[in-house]
Design a protein around this motif. Structure first.
Motif, PDB file in Angstrom:
ATOM      1  N   VAL A  79       0.822  -1.205   0.000  1.00 41.97           N
ATOM      2  CA  VAL A  79       0.000   0.000   0.000  1.00 41.97           C
ATOM      3  C   VAL A  79       0.860   1.260   0.000  1.00 41.97           C
ATOM      4  CG1 VAL A  79      -1.485   1.380   1.501  1.00 41.97           C
ATOM      5  CG2 VAL A  79      -2.153  -0.905   0.845  1.00 41.97           C
ATOM      6  N   ARG A  80       1.983   1.224   0.710  1.00 42.68           N
ATOM      7  CA  ARG A  80       2.849   2.402   0.718  1.00 42.68           C
ATOM      8  C   ARG A  80       3.694   2.486  -0.549  1.00 42.68           C
ATOM      9  NH1 ARG A  80       5.330   6.146   4.435  1.00 42.68           N
ATOM     10  NH2 ARG A  80       7.466   6.646   3.824  1.00 42.68           N
ATOM     11  N   PHE A  81       4.227   1.367  -0.994  1.00 39.90           N
ATOM     12  CA  PHE A  81       5.227   1.385  -2.056  1.00 39.90           C
ATOM     13  C   PHE A  81       4.753   0.845  -3.396  1.00 39.90           C
ATOM     14  CE2 PHE A  81       8.041   0.812   1.803  1.00 39.90           C
ATOM     15  CZ  PHE A  81       8.495   2.125   1.813  1.00 39.90           C
ATOM     16  N   GLY A  82       3.597   0.169  -3.437  1.00 37.97           N
ATOM     17  CA  GLY A  82       3.210  -0.496  -4.675  1.00 37.97           C
ATOM     18  C   GLY A  82       1.953   0.020  -5.321  1.00 37.97           C
ATOM     19  N   VAL A  83       1.085   0.685  -4.555  1.00 34.53           N
ATOM     20  CA  VAL A  83      -0.166   1.185  -5.107  1.00 34.53           C
ATOM     21  C   VAL A  83       0.045   2.614  -5.586  1.00 34.53           C
ATOM     22  CG1 VAL A  83      -2.535   1.806  -4.518  1.00 34.53           C
ATOM     23  CG2 VAL A  83      -1.563  -0.328  -3.685  1.00 34.53           C
ATOM     24  N   ALA A  84      -0.526   2.955  -6.723  1.00 37.10           N
ATOM     25  CA  ALA A  84      -0.330   4.302  -7.269  1.00 37.10           C
ATOM     26  C   ALA A  84      -0.743   5.359  -6.260  1.00 37.10           C
ATOM     27  CB  ALA A  84      -1.149   4.455  -8.554  1.00 37.10           C
ATOM     28  N   PRO A  85      -0.019   6.497  -6.198  1.00 39.20           N
ATOM     29  CA  PRO A  85      -0.289   7.501  -5.174  1.00 39.20           C
ATOM     30  C   PRO A  85      -1.651   8.177  -5.307  1.00 39.20           C
ATOM     31  CG  PRO A  85       1.403   8.262  -6.708  1.00 39.20           C
ATOM     32  CD  PRO A  85       1.162   6.824  -7.004  1.00 39.20           C
ATOM     33  N   ASP A  86      -2.295   8.053  -6.477  1.00 38.62           N
ATOM     34  CA  ASP A  86      -3.637   8.621  -6.597  1.00 38.62           C
ATOM     35  C   ASP A  86      -4.710   7.589  -6.237  1.00 38.62           C
ATOM     36  OD1 ASP A  86      -2.964   7.135  -8.821  1.00 38.62           O
ATOM     37  OD2 ASP A  86      -4.059   8.391 -10.243  1.00 38.62           O
ATOM     38  N   HIS A  87      -4.293   6.487  -5.576  1.00 37.71           N
ATOM     39  CA  HIS A  87      -5.220   5.471  -5.065  1.00 37.71           C
ATOM     40  C   HIS A  87      -5.025   5.301  -3.557  1.00 37.71           C
ATOM     41  CE1 HIS A  87      -6.141   3.082  -9.005  1.00 37.71           C
ATOM     42  NE2 HIS A  87      -6.467   4.336  -9.071  1.00 37.71           N
ATOM     43  N   PRO A  88      -5.625   6.158  -2.718  1.00 34.11           N
ATOM     44  CA  PRO A  88      -5.438   6.021  -1.283  1.00 34.11           C
ATOM     45  C   PRO A  88      -6.287   4.914  -0.682  1.00 34.11           C
ATOM     46  CG  PRO A  88      -6.823   7.888  -1.773  1.00 34.11           C
ATOM     47  CD  PRO A  88      -6.411   7.298  -3.095  1.00 34.11           C
ATOM     48  N   ALA A 185       1.184   3.759 -16.790  1.00 34.66           N
ATOM     49  CA  ALA A 185       0.728   4.596 -17.900  1.00 34.66           C
ATOM     50  C   ALA A 185      -0.023   5.819 -17.381  1.00 34.66           C
ATOM     51  CB  ALA A 185      -0.164   3.782 -18.835  1.00 34.66           C
ATOM     52  N   ARG A 186      -0.860   5.599 -16.387  1.00 40.35           N
ATOM     53  CA  ARG A 186      -1.650   6.707 -15.839  1.00 40.35           C
ATOM     54  C   ARG A 186      -0.759   7.764 -15.187  1.00 40.35           C
ATOM     55  NH1 ARG A 186      -4.275   4.045 -12.576  1.00 40.35           N
ATOM     56  NH2 ARG A 186      -3.500   4.886 -10.611  1.00 40.35           N
ATOM     57  N   ILE A 187       0.244   7.313 -14.426  1.00 38.18           N
ATOM     58  CA  ILE A 187       1.149   8.268 -13.788  1.00 38.18           C
ATOM     59  C   ILE A 187       1.952   9.037 -14.845  1.00 38.18           C
ATOM     60  CG2 ILE A 187       3.176   8.491 -12.285  1.00 38.18           C
ATOM     61  CD1 ILE A 187       0.544   7.951 -10.798  1.00 38.18           C
ATOM     62  N   ARG A 197      -1.587  16.795  -5.129  1.00 42.79           N
ATOM     63  CA  ARG A 197      -2.297  16.569  -3.864  1.00 42.79           C
ATOM     64  C   ARG A 197      -2.216  15.118  -3.403  1.00 42.79           C
ATOM     65  NH1 ARG A 197      -2.986  21.637  -1.869  1.00 42.79           N
ATOM     66  NH2 ARG A 197      -3.624  23.059  -3.533  1.00 42.79           N
ATOM     67  N   THR A 198      -1.363  14.329  -4.049  1.00 36.68           N
ATOM     68  CA  THR A 198      -1.174  12.931  -3.638  1.00 36.68           C
ATOM     69  C   THR A 198       0.116  12.819  -2.835  1.00 36.68           C
ATOM     70  OG1 THR A 198       0.178  12.194  -5.509  1.00 36.68           O
ATOM     71  CG2 THR A 198      -2.219  12.276  -5.855  1.00 36.68           C
ATOM     72  N   ASP A 199       0.433  11.603  -2.386  1.00 35.45           N
ATOM     73  CA  ASP A 199       1.676  11.422  -1.627  1.00 35.45           C
ATOM     74  C   ASP A 199       2.828  10.962  -2.515  1.00 35.45           C
ATOM     75  OD1 ASP A 199       1.141   8.775  -2.108  1.00 35.45           O
ATOM     76  OD2 ASP A 199       1.099   8.158  -0.007  1.00 35.45           O
ATOM     77  N   GLY A 462       4.177  17.437   4.498  1.00 36.94           N
ATOM     78  CA  GLY A 462       3.239  17.547   3.384  1.00 36.94           C
ATOM     79  C   GLY A 462       2.292  18.718   3.501  1.00 36.94           C
ATOM     80  N   GLN A 463       2.027  19.168   4.735  1.00 33.24           N
ATOM     81  CA  GLN A 463       1.030  20.219   4.947  1.00 33.24           C
ATOM     82  C   GLN A 463       1.393  21.512   4.229  1.00 33.24           C
ATOM     83  OE1 GLN A 463       0.678  20.348   9.224  1.00 33.24           O
ATOM     84  NE2 GLN A 463      -1.096  18.968   9.232  1.00 33.24           N
ATOM     85  N   GLY A 464       2.672  21.811   4.163  1.00 37.05           N
ATOM     86  CA  GLY A 464       3.100  23.057   3.535  1.00 37.05           C
ATOM     87  C   GLY A 464       2.754  23.143   2.062  1.00 37.05           C
ATOM     88  N   THR A 465       2.648  21.998   1.413  1.00 37.35           N
ATOM     89  CA  THR A 465       2.358  21.991  -0.023  1.00 37.35           C
ATOM     90  C   THR A 465       0.978  21.414  -0.334  1.00 37.35           C
ATOM     91  OG1 THR A 465       3.540  19.864  -0.171  1.00 37.35           O
ATOM     92  CG2 THR A 465       4.796  21.853  -0.683  1.00 37.35           C
ATOM     93  N   GLY A 466       0.171  21.169   0.686  1.00 37.55           N
ATOM     94  CA  GLY A 466      -1.172  20.659   0.462  1.00 37.55           C
ATOM     95  C   GLY A 466      -1.238  19.185   0.147  1.00 37.55           C
ATOM     96  N   LYS A 467      -0.153  18.452   0.441  1.00 37.63           N
ATOM     97  CA  LYS A 467      -0.143  17.013   0.196  1.00 37.63           C
ATOM     98  C   LYS A 467      -0.528  16.274   1.475  1.00 37.63           C
ATOM     99  CE  LYS A 467       3.277  15.283  -2.203  1.00 37.63           C
ATOM    100  NZ  LYS A 467       4.632  14.916  -2.632  1.00 37.63           N
ATOM    101  N   PRO A 468      -1.069  15.046   1.359  1.00 37.35           N
ATOM    102  CA  PRO A 468      -1.394  14.288   2.573  1.00 37.35           C
ATOM    103  C   PRO A 468      -0.155  13.970   3.398  1.00 37.35           C
ATOM    104  CG  PRO A 468      -1.637  12.909   0.607  1.00 37.35           C
ATOM    105  CD  PRO A 468      -1.442  14.308   0.130  1.00 37.35           C
ATOM    106  N   ARG A 469       1.000  13.835   2.728  1.00 36.10           N
ATOM    107  CA  ARG A 469       2.272  13.598   3.391  1.00 36.10           C
ATOM    108  C   ARG A 469       3.387  13.793   2.373  1.00 36.10           C
ATOM    109  NH1 ARG A 469       2.757   9.257   6.389  1.00 36.10           N
ATOM    110  NH2 ARG A 469       0.506   8.911   6.565  1.00 36.10           N
ATOM    111  N   GLU A 470       4.577  14.064   2.857  1.00 37.14           N
ATOM    112  CA  GLU A 470       5.775  14.032   2.026  1.00 37.14           C
ATOM    113  C   GLU A 470       6.614  12.884   2.540  1.00 37.14           C
ATOM    114  OE1 GLU A 470       7.818  14.314  -0.959  1.00 37.14           O
ATOM    115  OE2 GLU A 470       6.518  16.081  -0.788  1.00 37.14           O
TER     116      GLU A 470
END
Length: 484
Positions: A79-88, A185-187, A197-199, A462-470
């Motif tokens: 989930v952290r390393f294998g799923v695309a970041p636009d799929h939370p 392909a999507r990324i 806005r993703t991680d 992440g908060q500084g740039t509006g991301k859920p996390r950096e």
């Protein structure tokens, strides 16, 4: 004190999908004898398979204690390393009988036999950490990499942070037609502002902002009825902002009759492909496609034979494909070459033909051809007290729901063996013994409370740039932040 950990209640890599909790499977509650009262169980790997196995053990045995070991300093695996970041994704609940110990590589920092001495049972759930090689000429050229490494790069997997993919080309070719191929392909084609806005990692986002890739081809040996991706992933690609699909109607001739007999999920998927390939889009969709600056397409009945070099021989410049046709029916359908060849120019080649597991320890049987640990229903063959679950058990197939069912089954087999008296009797030291070994070897495990500190740091960054996390991507930086 044990490092507090958690159970999975409804984890899916895809939003809006809710998986049933363990309690919804057929009840398997046992009355355990006194000697089995506090079994110490070790799980190796903190991805879906590891946590679902732990969840089942904790739910079905009221006194079981489970320690989960992970080679990365952080949990979550796929989930952290294998799923695309636009799929939370994740829902969790704490359990006082489960502990997480990161930064511990089994096979290097501690051996499987040492774990077996310390625990009543050991479950190997470490997934598929490698990729299947293409085994064709030119595979070693710059500009060729595995989709697995590319996914790890944009998701912050430490071992892939030096990948530095060159996205200065116009066309990318992905060899494979599964969900990972569509993710990549999507990324590649998603407007960078949609990824902000993703991680996704800061470094990956910077490279993608400079990308010149306009066209992505996904190449498969077989036809539309054999694609391995799911309808949700396909629908997202079809609706991807700023991109239009390229499908050749010729590839779909005669398919309408063939899909009548296929299972419903495959039928719905193929019907969507068929409509996209053959039907004229409505005015709004036609306007959207006309304004799209990027495109993606599926090339069927093509098998890679060679990665073609640039004139100076210094990097990939295309892929030579053998044209194929199908022989056999249903599951036995296979692609055979027709003798025709064609060249597909590109500057980036991503291999997405499957993952494979690695052997973890010389003491553990391993089938290198299949890339799995030989087992019967999760019981490792010829090694009592040793179990496996997930991809290392069955191969890298299925979605996370498949892994959940598979992991529950392994947990069930373990508890059956415990009840039957097939596992060591008497107390086992569990983590106390392993902690002493690790300490003597200079290894500093990362506890769950340590992870919570890292989690808070990532969220704050992440908060500084509006991301859920950096995401933190450097293990040494993580350990420094923890004072290790």
């Amino acid at each position: 004190m044990a490092s507090r950990c958690w159970r999975w209640w409804g984890w899916s890599a895809w939003p809006r999908t809710r998986l049933p909790p363990a309690g919804s499977t057929p009840s398997f509650c046992h009355h355990f004898s006194t000697q089995e009262k506090t079994p110490q169980i070790c799980v190796v790997g903190s991805g879906p398979a590891g946590f679902y196995t732990a969840q089942h053990l904790l739910k079905q045995h009221p006194q079981a204690h489970v320690d989960i070991y992970e080679k990365q300093p952080v949990p979550f695996g796929l989930v952290r390393f294998g799923v695309a970041p636009d799929h939370p994704e994740v829902k969790t609940a704490h359990s006082g009988r489960c502990a997480f110990w990161g930064n511990v590589e089994v096979g290097r920092d501690v051996t499987v036999p040492e774990l077996q001495e310390a625990y009543h049972a050991v479950v190997l759930s470490y997934g598929a950490e490698d990729h299947r090689a293409l085994e064709i000429p030119g595979e070693e050229l710059p500009g060729v990499c595995s989709a697995r490494a590319f996914v790890g790069w944009y998701n912050g997997l430490p071992e892939n942070q030096e990948l530095e993919p060159d996205l200065s080309c116009d066309t990318a070719v992905i060899l494979g037609q599964g969900n990972v191929a569509l993710d990549v392909a999507r990324i590649l084609l998603t407007p960078p502002e949609h990824l902000e806005r993703t991680d996704i990692t800061k470094a990956a986002l910077g490279v993608l902002r400079q990308s010149r890739v306009k066209t992505v081809w996904l190449v498969g040996r077989r036809g539309p009825l054999q694609v391995a991706f799911t309808i949700k992933e396909l629908r997202e690609m079809i609706q991807l902002p700023g991109a239009r699909p390229i499908l050749d109607p010729v590839d779909f001739l005669g398919l309408q009759d063939k899909i009548k007999e296929v299972p419903r999920p495959r039928k719905r998927l193929t019907e969507l492909l068929l409509r996209t390939a053959t039907e004229k889009p409505g005015p709004a969709e036609a306007a959207r496609q006309a304004s799209a600056s990027r495109a993606w397409g599926l090339r069927f009945f093509r098998s890679p034979q060679q990665v073609l070099p640039s004139p100076d021989g210094r990097r990939a410049a295309g892929v030579r494909l053998a044209v194929t046709r199908l022989e056999g029916v249903d599951e036995a359908t296979r692609a055979v070459p027709t003798g025709d060849m064609e060249d597909l120019p590109c500057g980036l080649v991503l291999s997405s033909i499957g993952y494979k597991s690695r052997p973890v320890d010389p003491s553990v049987p391993f089938d290198s051809k299949l890339g799995v640990i030989p087992n019967v229903e999760g019981r490792v063959m010829d090694v009592p007290g040793l179990y496996c679950s997930g991809w290392v058990k069955r191969g890298p197939t299925g979605v996370i729901a498949t892994t959940m069912t598979d992991s529950f089954l392994t947990g069930q087999m373990l508890l059956q063996d415990l009840k039957a008296g097939l596992l060591p009797s008497g107390p086992r030291p569990g983590y106390a013994a392993i902690q002493a070994l690790l300490s003597s070897r200079g290894v500093r495990p990362v506890s769950f409370s340590d992870w919570e500190k890292l989690d808070a740091e990532e969220v704050a960054r992440g908060q500084g740039t509006g991301k859920p996390r950096e995401k933190l991507v450097d293990p040494q930086e993580m350990l420094r932040l923890l004072g290790h």
